[in-house]
Design a protein around this motif. Structure first.
Motif, PDB file in Angstrom:
ATOM      1  N   PRO B  42      -1.068  10.160  -4.749  1.00  0.00           N
ATOM      2  CA  PRO B  42       0.060  10.381  -3.854  1.00  0.00           C
ATOM      3  C   PRO B  42       0.359   9.188  -2.954  1.00  0.00           C
ATOM      4  N   THR B  43      -0.615   8.292  -2.758  1.00  0.00           N
ATOM      5  CA  THR B  43      -0.339   7.133  -1.920  1.00  0.00           C
ATOM      6  C   THR B  43       0.868   6.371  -2.444  1.00  0.00           C
ATOM      7  N   LYS B  44       0.955   6.364  -3.770  1.00  0.00           N
ATOM      8  CA  LYS B  44       2.099   5.693  -4.360  1.00  0.00           C
ATOM      9  C   LYS B  44       3.401   6.387  -4.019  1.00  0.00           C
TER      10      LYS B  44
ATOM     11  N   ILE F 114      -6.193   0.214   4.697  1.00  0.00           N
ATOM     12  CA  ILE F 114      -6.945   0.415   3.451  1.00  0.00           C
ATOM     13  C   ILE F 114      -6.349   1.599   2.681  1.00  0.00           C
ATOM     14  N   SER F 115      -6.032   2.643   3.412  1.00  0.00           N
ATOM     15  CA  SER F 115      -5.494   3.821   2.730  1.00  0.00           C
ATOM     16  C   SER F 115      -4.112   3.566   2.156  1.00  0.00           C
ATOM     17  N   LEU F 116      -3.308   2.794   2.888  1.00  0.00           N
ATOM     18  CA  LEU F 116      -1.931   2.591   2.441  1.00  0.00           C
ATOM     19  C   LEU F 116      -1.870   1.738   1.186  1.00  0.00           C
ATOM     20  N   THR F 117      -2.812   0.863   1.052  1.00  0.00           N
ATOM     21  CA  THR F 117      -2.815   0.090  -0.196  1.00  0.00           C
ATOM     22  C   THR F 117      -3.442   0.950  -1.261  1.00  0.00           C
ATOM     23  N   GLY F 119      -5.294   2.662  -4.280  1.00  0.00           N
ATOM     24  CA  GLY F 119      -6.558   2.330  -4.920  1.00  0.00           C
ATOM     25  C   GLY F 119      -7.734   2.498  -3.998  1.00  0.00           C
ATOM     26  N   THR F 120      -7.474   2.492  -2.711  1.00  0.00           N
ATOM     27  CA  THR F 120      -8.571   2.693  -1.784  1.00  0.00           C
ATOM     28  C   THR F 120      -8.138   3.713  -0.728  1.00  0.00           C
ATOM     29  N   VAL F 121      -9.094   4.521  -0.332  1.00  0.00           N
ATOM     30  CA  VAL F 121      -8.801   5.511   0.705  1.00  0.00           C
ATOM     31  C   VAL F 121      -9.929   5.492   1.727  1.00  0.00           C
ATOM     32  N   SER F 122      -9.557   5.403   2.993  1.00  0.00           N
ATOM     33  CA  SER F 122     -10.564   5.499   4.041  1.00  0.00           C
ATOM     34  C   SER F 122     -10.938   6.965   4.208  1.00  0.00           C
TER      35      SER F 122
END
Ligand code: NA
Ligand code: NA
Lengths: 120, 148, 504, 89, 950, 162
Positions: B42-44, F114-117, F119-122
């Motif tokens: 979902p970040t995307k 980090i979360s917004l990019t 592939g990675t989530v804080s």
């Protein structure tokens, strides 16, 4: 398939679900049922102004085609009122549960609570 | 004319990009194997998906609506502030659930590291040296937690 | 028309907010504001009654928007009568509640009380159906608060049911309103009446369904079979003084039926309402006889006597309506009176509460016994109180209905049941002494009633006496009111400005 | 060109919503459902913006803005419930 | 005016007595005597005119709508009755003064007695049959209190209740009957009604009216089979019995028969109903009287029998019979009152009323014996007493009466009745006064003081005198009365002790002889009687009442079983039925409106909603998950609003949705999360069926309306006047704050009340049972130790100002674009609530700087004042004003009072939402009684942990 | 001045947001916005105590641009992962990033970045506030990834939050 059909069936489904939940034996689902019924009612009341796409009731000179604003105003009022009512019903249900130890709508003893109290 | 055409092309591209990334994000959500992986999908949708649509909108309105709008930027701002927190909280909730539901030790399988030195633990699980076992339920509603 | 018409709505609003803002100061301020405002309200309502009695329908266009586009307040004889009745009842109840310290047994009694009045008055005055819904909600939600005032397990469980049933009722109200608007395109009652008469056949089914549904919602408030099931538990569960105020709540339902039935729906619901009311009457008085507690008994009495009112309403004919209108204040006052007496009894009796059982050493309570006897006479509809005249009027007027044998039988037989029930309860409460044993101290703790506390109940009794003595002018007023109710053209003429594009 | 792109984009969003629906019902953990709901809200925001473009109106943007804000509050509340039971403590 | 005074005097006396409870017994008696004497004097003063053939009448309008006027009328019949009521009443008052013990509350007793007297007098004076009803019911009520005067005994209470049930029930029938009668006659004025006998008897309603009226009369006059209440009313103190059962109460029924005789009699219905009932009652009552042992019971059944006699006479329908009836009414009053007093004296002095324990009193109580013997002889119909004369007349009449074509039936039964009455009268005399003296009486019998026997002596003297000089003494009273009954001039009142050997004399002698035989063979007769399968009425009646109560309880408990589910099911069922009914009877045609094509995304959103709806309904046990589905529904509904041109609705829906979910989560925390299933399968099927039926109905209704063209809705006015008249382009908002501001005013009040009620509900939750439960509550979810995650806390504090700014913006633009006070209020509330969630209740609550109660109050007041403010400018309430102001630098902007109103809305919303949620959110903490410390906005503050911050 | 303008940066940001929302420039709108932008921080100051010192100028702007760039790049990277990598071929991993940043605000900003990019989530922070727990969708070398994040983002943030 028309939008009217979708809205009508949605109203029907929400009503059915709301009624089904309202007829349950515990207060919490009944409150949920009331919430669902109020969705149904809001849609219903809204639909009574007929459905129009893309013509929000923002006045502009010379615009002749517009959505009936009155049902919208009514629904707004209805949303607010049913929010207040639902909140009250919910808190009342909780409060009654705390006072009586049962969340059954008929006020009969609650097997769950007995179970839990026996456990401790 | 050409400006409009170019703008339209940009808009269309952005729209396709936005829609595409939103779809990919949701596809990830549906496809990926565990919650921790799914969380990346979902970040995307949040960033490039909605972002592209917003930018498309920013470009579209001056060209076709005759008005400048900047609400989209505000929406983006809100999303950028909130999305990481949402992800963080969902992850925490998930980890907490795994940690306290015996048998579902999925995150161990994924090799979660210890919180390093000083006997500290991750906040979701609490202090290792704390008197409280996170698996036990605290007594009393809203009672003081030792960790608090 | 002067802005005085809106005073019954605005005055309680200010009184409520004032007593809310003063809640941290000395509590008597709240009570003082509330009682004072109620007394003032009664005075204003009497002035309005005087205006309405001239026969002119007072119109007040809020926001200066003409009907049917804006909301108008309409003051006719019926509305004025309901206003006065409400204020008089409220005055007695607010004083009673303050004297008995009911208002200190929980939060926000006086603000809720005033909001309740606001809702009631608004419902009586408005000429707009959706506005009626809003005021119904105001009065309902305030009634939830009042019903729960003081709390306790019994009140809470009763409250849950009351609230949920009424919420579903509100839902149906909205559906009905939506249908009516969808079909007629208006919300103003007068305009809807005009448009309804011009409705094409193809739309009439929907209109009828909407009208019947609306009537059913009103019947729910009026506690008409099979929609009365909520009332016994709710009214017997709450504080009796609150229940006394609620005596007017069933009348709101009746009022709405009286208002909309002849005006908009041409009495379409009558054919179902008559048997329903007869059934309610029987169930009400059966419950009355069956009751083991005074509060339950009074609650059922309220159901039964309201059903008598409704059966006359359901005939939807001018004379019967006039009879119903006379009976309406009576049944309200009688039930309220009996609830207040019950409260006094509970207060001064001791451990037995309102159970219909023998109290040791309770035979000497002459004042309470006399009050109870008067209450019995009132609710059973016996002379010399107004219920008798009311029943005679109703019996007389319903002769024109084809249902009259059933109506007569039901009214007369249920009256007998009421008499028997009252005699049983009264003789147990006030005559029987427990096995002639000397009252053992500690089991009861009954004390003598201070007369001061009986004053509000006495006020209600005096009103019933007044209703009897002045039955001539009162019935004349009610006949005129009934005439006005059925004169749709006159109502429409008064509400709708001549120039407006009425109808389609 | 824009119209076609809009339709495609909307189709993508619609498909995305269907996928969200799948995850919403599939779970398996409550956190999965919250995530699905959160994503659904994000996709809805995109959808609202697309409608705005389609109708060339800015009228709906506040709704998107509000959705961005309260969607977060909802997600946070759900998570807080799972973490602590008490949403406000 | 005399009539009014006459009618009022007893009531005045009663009121005076009731208000002076502390006066002495003599004062009480004095007051009562004075009032009765005054009334009697007044009656005597009026009497000559009335007897001269000019009835006194007075009519004051009371309830014209009903035909009920204060119409008083004194004619011969009324005069006779009134004279009996007052005359005997006076004697009873005197008697009571000496009879009642000092412990008895004399004032209360006499007050009730006078009340009753007033009611009786009212019956005799009523010139309007509805007014008569009023007094009739009053006699039932006041006699109830009198009979129940000895309320400490079960007999007293039961007797009173029985009397009330029977006579009250009859009274209700009478209401119906008289109303019908007046309806047929076209007037409720007695004078008019009496003239319309022909019309009445010809009416199809006549039998029903007659039956109902007779029910009233028969119950009151204790006619078979309603006679059983009367003996049990004997539980009353003897003065009451003497009064009620001789001259007054029970005579009321007979009086009414006489009163309505011109209208109702003269038909077969009348003859067979009234005549037969009277005949049967006469025989049955006398038979029972013969075998009773309680003196008052003997007298009671004799009263039943004698009343039957009178009823029978009126039932014959001939003027002569009516004359005999009224004459006997007079005679019976005299001797029966005397006898009751006599029985009272015996009871008083000998200590018992059981005739088997008595006898031989003649020596001990000579005066009592003399008085009793004469009165009883009159009752037996022995010459030369009054009773003989009227009985002769009765027997004479029976001879002329054919019953179903037979001529012997009535006379034969009359003789039997007469014989039985001779029997019980003689038994009264012989078994009570004569025979051997006993060794042991319960008390030592002796003659009473003068005050106790003098009243009965007066009556006994009268009964003797009437027997000797009937025409002179009673003619002037009886003849006009009879004339008034029959509506003509009464002829042939020639009572005399000797008429020669007539059939009546033969019958009379036969009866006396038979009566003597009855007494002679009393012992075997008694055994035979005892062997009869008779049943006692009282237990039957009481069992009947108990059965009625049980039936009522069963009915009531079955119907009102407290099931909410049943109530709601009925409600929903009714709604569905109404939908079907409306279409069925109302007429329906399909709509012609062009439909909107649905794009794919709409269909997908729709399927989301349908799926979520089904899920909510079908997995209700996973409550938490259910809430997520509810959120989905809310989201889709919001999207639908956006798609269908309702941005304001969408904004509201979105924000309300969030607050609702917060509320639900807060509540769910303390509620069971996965409760066991309670509904049985059939119940679920029922619910499903009802749900589907309701869904189909509402869906079809929506479809039906959506598919037809709108019919010139009033909203076209709103659209046209929004900008020019309301100063705003957002028509929805202008509608809310201007066109329909009154709705909005009510709406914020609803919200405010909801919050106040929630507050009032939750305030005491930390105490009592609920508080205990909260303290003992075990969190049923395992909890993470971290209460306030750092990232959330940091983000929340950044979002707060942003959200507030958005809220202000949404508020200000609401008049012209989607937004407005309500939505703005919700946004601000949500922003604040976020702080509560992120950093905890205590921490946020200390910093919020608002008092929710005051906010609600001020919100409502601002809105109301805005509405009232327009009055100052001479415009109607809630009239809005707006204008465009141009300031240097700032430029042109709009100012509208509607915005002020909207501020009120916003404040009330913030206050209400914050109050409700704040109160709900720390209910559990409050129960702990130890305040949670303010431990900072986040649990893990790295800077603090590293010592970078203090 | 401190009481009137407790958060000058916030005031500026709010004013900017206001003008963005208004969508048109007018002197009246600006003044009103300025009024609110001053008022709101005064009211909300209590909710944000102990603000760390922060540099609002270039470093922050540079950081923002960098993050936006990374977001776009990472989006395409992760899209490839989602679309073309089979689930079992993914190498998800946990990163425990030791923190040099002190303040909650700075750490939150890092975590957010980090979360917004994609592939990675804080995910979490350690109870001593010295480690950040990050989950990566596909990571070949955990330590390299940690070093990358620290070098790319935390270093820059350390400049901003001095
Ligand atoms: Na608005
Ligand atoms: Na992310």
């Amino acid at each position: 398939m028309s939008i009217e059909f979708l809205v009508a069936t949605a109203i029907g489904a929400l009503t059915a679900g709301g009624i089904y939940l309202c007829l349950r034996a515990r207060t919490f689902p009944v409150v949920l049922g009331l919430a669902m019924l109020s969705y149904a009612i809001n849609l219903f009341l809204f639909a009574m102004g007929r459905l129009v796409v893309g013509k929000p009731p923002i006045y502009a000179k010379g615009v002749a085609v517009y959505t009936d604003p009155l049902p919208q105003a009514l629904v707004l009022t209805a949303i607010v009122i049913s929010f207040g009512m639902t909140a009250l019903a919910l808190v009342l249900a909780l409060r009654t549960f705390l006072e009586t130890g049962t969340d059954q709508v008929d006020g009969t003893p609650d097997p769950d609570l007995l179970d839990r109290e026996n456990r401790t | 004319m050409t400006v409009t055409v170019i703008a339209d092309a940009v808009i269309a591209g952005l729209l396709l990009l936005g829609g595409g990334f939103a779809l990919i994000g949701s596809w990830g959500l549906a496809k990926l194997p565990s919650l921790m992986s799914r969380l990346h999908g979902p970040t995307k949708a949040t960033t490039l998906g909605v972002g592209s649509c917003l930018v498309a909108s920013v470009v579209y309105f001056p060209v076709h609506g005759g008005v400048w709008t900047a609400h989209e930027l505000l929406i983006t701002l809100f999303l950028f502030i909130t999305a990481p927190i949402s992800a963080n909280l969902i992850a925490k909730a998930y980890l907490h659930g795994c940690h306290t539901a015996p048998g579902e030790q999925s995150m161990m399988a994924e090799g979660m590291p210890d919180a390093a030195e000083n006997g500290a633990d991750w906040a979701t699980f609490g202090y290792d040296d704390a008197e409280e076992d996170p698996l036990s339920v605290p007594t009393g509603a809203g009672g003081k937690d030792p960790s608090a | 028309m002067s802005a005085l018409i809106a005073a019954p709505v605005l005055l309680p609003a200010f009184a409520a907010t004032l007593s809310l803002l003063f809640r941290r100061r000395r509590r008597w301020i709240g009570a003082g504001v509330s009682i004072g405002a109620t007394a003032l309200l009664l005075a204003i309502d009497l002035v309005l009654l005087g205006q309405a009695a001239t026969g002119e329908i007072g119109i007040y266009a809020l926001g200066d928007w003409p009907a049917p586009f804006g909301i108008v307040l309409v003051l006719d004889r019926l509305a004025a009568m309901m206003l006065v009745l409400t204020a008089a009842l409220a005055l007695a109840v607010s004083i009673h509640a303050t004297l008995t310290s009911l208002d200190r047994r929980g939060w926000h009694f006086h603000p809720l009380f005033q909001f309740q009045l606001l809702g009631l008055n608004g419902a009586f005055l408005t000429g707009d159906l959706f506005n009626l819904f809003v005021f119904f909600e105001v009065l309902l939600i305030a009634s939830y608060g009042l019903l729960l005032h003081g709390q306790g397990a019994r009140r809470l469980t009763a409250g849950v049911q009351y609230v949920i049933v009424n919420l579903v009722g509100s839902t149906l109200f909205l559906i009905a309103l939506g249908l009516l608007y969808g079909v007629t395109g208006t919300l103003n009652m007068a305009d809807m009446a005009v448009r309804a008469s011009a409705l094409p056949i193809g739309d009439q089914g929907l209109f009828r369904a909407g009208g019947l549904l609306l009537t059913a919602v009103f019947a729910l408030k009026a506690a008409l079979l099979p929609l009365h099931l909520w009332l016994p538990r709710a009214y017997s569960g709450t504080a009796p003084a609150v229940a006394a105020l609620f005596a007017i709540m069933t009348k709101v339902g009746a009022y709405a039926i009286i208002r909309t039935g002849p005006l908009i729906f041409a009495g379409a619901a009558g054919r179902y309402m008559i048997p329903a009311a007869l059934g309610t009457m029987i169930l009400g008085f059966a419950g009355f006889l069956a009751a083991r507690h005074l509060r339950v008994m009074t609650a059922f009495g309220l159901i039964g006597s309201t059903a008598i009112l409704l059966v006359a309403v359901a005939v939807f004919q001018e004379r019967a309506m006039a009879a119903a209108l006379y009976y309406l204040p009576h049944t309200t006052l009688a039930a309220a009176f009996l609830f207040l007496v019950t409260d006094l009894l509970i207060r001064w009796r001791g451990t037995e509460g309102d159970a219909i059982v023998v109290t040791p050493g309770y035979r000497g309570q002459q004042v309470l016994a006399a009050l109870f006897f008067a209450g019995g006479i009132a609710l059973a509809g016996l002379p010399p109180l107004s219920g008798f005249i009311g029943k005679l009027l109703i019996l007389q007027a319903t002769l024109s209905s084809s249902w009259w044998p059933a109506i007569w039988a039901a009214i007369l037989i249920t009256s007998l049941v009421a008499v028997i029930g009252f005699a049983r309860a009264g003789s147990t409460l006030f005559w029987k002494s427990s096995g002639d044993a000397p009252p053992s101290p500690g089991t009861s703790g009954a004390r003598a009633l201070p007369l001061k506390e009986a004053a509000p109940a006495g006020f209600l009794l005096a009103l019933m006496v007044l209703l009897t003595v002045a039955a001539g002018p009162v019935t004349a007023y009610m006949e005129a009111a009934s005439h006005q109710i059925f004169d749709v053209a006159d109502y429409a003429r008064a509400v709708l400005p001549p120039a407006s594009g009425v109808g389609s | 060109m824009i119209a076609a792109a809009l339709i495609i984009a909307m189709g993508c969003i619609a498909l995305a919503m269907l996928l969200n629906l799948f995850r919403l019902f599939r779970g398996p953990t409550p956190a999965d459902r919250i995530l699905a709901l959160d994503t659904l809200v994000i996709n809805s925001i995109a959808f609202i913006i697309l409608i705005g473009i389609q109708q060339t109106t800015t009228t709906y943007f506040e709704a998107a803005l509000l959705l961005a804000m309260v969607g977060f509050v909802g997600t946070a509340a759900y998570c807080k419930f799972l973490l602590r039971g008490d949403v406000v403590e | 005016m005399h009539l009014i005074l006459l009618a009022l005097l007893p009531f005045l006396g009663a009121g005076w007595l009731a208000l002076s409870p502390r006066a002495s017994r003599d004062v009480h008696a004095g007051i009562a005597v004075a009032h009765v004497v005054a009334a009697l004097g007044l009656l005597i003063f009026i009497a000559p005119g009335v007897l001269g053939g000019a009835p006194d009448a007075l009519r004051l309008p009371w309830v014209p709508a009903l035909g009920l006027d204060l119409s008083l009328r004194l004619d011969g019949l009324g005069l006779l009755f009134a004279a009996l009521i007052l005359g005997i009443g006076l004697l009873i008052v005197i008697y009571a003064r000496f009879y009642l013990s000092p412990r008895d509350p004399m004032g209360k007793f006499l007050s009730l007695l006078l009340l009753f007297q007033g009611a009786m007098l009212g019956i005799s004076l009523s010139g309007n049959i509805l007014l008569l009803l009023v007094f009739w019911e009053l006699t039932s009520l006041s006699s109830f209190l009198l009979i129940g005067f000895r309320s400490d005994t079960a007999d007293g209470r039961q007797g009173a209740r029985m009397a009330l049930a029977v006579t009250g029930g009859g009274g209700l029938a009478l209401i119906g009957g008289l109303l019908m009668l007046g309806h047929i006659a076209g007037s409720y004025e007695l004078a008019d009604v009496l003239l319309r006998g022909d019309i009445v008897r010809a009416s199809p309603l006549y039998p029903a009216a007659l039956l109902l009226i007779l029910l009233g009369c028969f119950t009151k006059s204790a006619q078979f089979p309603f006679h059983f209440w009367l003996p049990h009313a004997m539980a009353a103190p003897t003065p009451v019995s003497a009064y009620l059962h001789s001259a007054t109460m029970v005579k009321a029924g007979v009086f009414l028969l006489a009163r309505l005789w011109p209208v109702l009699s003269g038909s077969d219905w009348w003859f067979y109903l009234v005549g037969t009932t009277g005949l049967v009652t006469m025989v049955v009552g006398a038979a029972i009287a013969l075998f009773k042992n309680d003196l008052k019971a003997i007298l009671a059944y004799s009263t039943v029998s004698q009343l039957g006699l009178m009823t029978m006479l009126f039932g014959f329908g001939t003027p002569a019979a009516a004359l005999a009836g009224i004459f006997h009414l007079l005679n019976h009053s005299l001797f029966k009152a005397a006898l009751f007093m006599n029985a009272g004296i015996v009871d008083h002095e000998a200590g018992t009323r059981d005739i088997r324990l008595l006898g031989g009193l003649a020596r001990l109580m000579p005066i009592t014996t003399a008085l009793g013997t004469i009165a009883a002889a009159s009752m037996a119909g022995l010459p030369p007493f009054g009773g003989f004369l009227s009985k002769e007349m009765m027997l004479e009449e029976t001879v002329h009466t054919a019953w179903l074509g037979t001529h012997w039936f009535v006379p034969a039964l009359a003789v039997i009745g007469a014989a039985l009455s001779v029997g019980y009268s003689l038994r009264f005399i012989v078994h009570l006064y004569f025979g051997p003296r006993r060794d042991s009486y319960p008390a030592a019998p002796h003659d009473p003081p003068l005050g106790l026997w003098a009243p009965s002596a007066v009556l006994v003297a009268l009964t003797l005198l009437v027997g000797l000089f009937p025409a002179v003494l009673t003619g002037w009273l009886v003849v006009p009365a009879a004339a008034d009954i029959t509506g003509g001039t009464a002829s042939g009142f020639h009572p005399a002790l000797w008429h020669g050997v007539t059939p009546a004399l033969v019958m009379s002698v036969t009866a006396v002889a038979a009566g003597v035989v009855l007494l002679w063979r009393y012992a075997p007769l008694l055994r035979a009687w005892a062997a009869l399968p008779l049943f006692e009425a009282k237990p039957v009646f009481q069992a009947g009442i108990e059965r009625l109560v049980r039936a009522a309880r069963w009915l009531s408990d079955t119907v009102h079983d407290g099931s909410l589910q049943r109530q709601l099911a009925l409600l929903f069922l009714l709604a569905v039925a109404i939908g079907v009914e409306g279409i069925w009877y109302g007429g329906y045609s399909a709509g012609t409106r062009e439909l909107l094509p649905a794009p794919p995304i709409a269909i997908i959103a729709w399927s989301l909603l349908m799926a979520a709806t089904a899920a909510v309904a079908l997995v209700p046990r996973q409550r938490f998950v259910t809430l997520i589905y509810i959120s989905v529904i809310g989201l889709v509904v919001s999207l639908a609003f956006i798609h269908l041109s309702a941005p304001d609705l969408a904004l509201t829906q979105i924000s309300v949705e969030t607050v609702t979910i917060l509320l639900l989560l807060l509540a769910l925390n303390l509620l069971p999360k996965q409760p066991v299933q309670l509904s049985s399968n059939p119940e679920r099927v029922r619910n499903l069926v009802l749900g589907v039926a309701g869904g189909v109905t509402s869906g079809l209704a929506a479809w039906a309306v959506m598919t037809r063209e709108p019919r010139n809705p009033i909203s076209s006015f709103h659209w046209a006047n929004s900008y020019s008249g309301g100063g705003g382009t957002n028509v929805v908002n202008v509608t809310l704050v201007d066109f329909r501001a009154f709705d909005t005013f009510g709406e914020i009040i609803v919200l405010g009340i909801a919050a106040l009620t929630i507050f009032a509900l939750l305030q005491p939750a930390a105490r009592g049972v609920s508080g205990q439960r909260l303290r003992a509550w075990i969190a049923d979810l395992p909890r993470s130790p971290e209460r306030h995650p750092m990232m959330f806390a940091v983000a929340a504090r950044l979002l707060l100002p942003l959200a507030l700014m958005v809220g202000l913006y949404v508020f200000l633009r609401g008049h012209n674009a989607p937004g407005g006070g309500f939505i703005a209020g919700l946004i601000v509330s949500i922003a604040l609530l976020m702080q509560y969630m992120a950093s905890g209740f205590e921490w946020a609550d200390q910093r919020r700087q608002i008092d929710e109660h005051a906010l609600i109050g001020f919100g409502v007041i601002i809105a109301a004042l805005t509405g009232v403010g327009s009055l100052v400018f001479g415009a109607p309430l809630f009239t809005s004003a707006f204008g465009y102001v141009s300031w240097p630098i700032v430029g042109k902007f709009e100012l509208a009072t509607a915005m002020l109103f909207d501020i009120g809305v916003a404040l009330a919303v913030i206050g209400a939402v914050m109050l409700a949620l704040a109160e709900l959110s720390h209910i559990a903490q409050r129960a702990q009684k130890e305040p949670v410390e303010d431990d900072g906005p986040m649990d893990i503050d790295p800077a603090k942990l590293r010592g970078a911050r203090p | 001045m401190k009481r009137l303008l407790p958060h000058p940066g916030l005031t500026a940001m709010l004013l900017l947001i206001w003008m963005l929302m208004l969508n048109s420039f007018s002197m009246g709108g600006l003044l009103l916005g300025a009024f609110f932008a001053v008022l709101i921080p005064v009211y909300t100051a209590a909710f944000w105590p102990d603000r760390p010192a922060m540099r609002w100028e270039l470093p922050l702007l540079r950081f923002v641009l960098l993050v936006i760039r990374d977001i776009i790049v990472a989006n395409f990277h992760v899209a490839r992962l989602i679309l073309f990598r089979r689930n079992r071929d993914l190498r998800p991993g946990w990163l425990a990033i030791p923190l040099e940043l002190h303040s909650a605000e700075a750490i939150t900003l890092l975590a957010g970045t980090i979360s917004l990019t994609p592939g990675t989530v804080s995910v979490d922070i350690s109870t001593d506030g010295r480690h950040l727990l990050v989950h990566a969708l596909d990571v070949a070398d955990v330590n390299a990834e940690i070093a990358h994040i620290k070098a790319r983002y935390e270093r820059r943030l350390l400049e901003i939050f001095r």
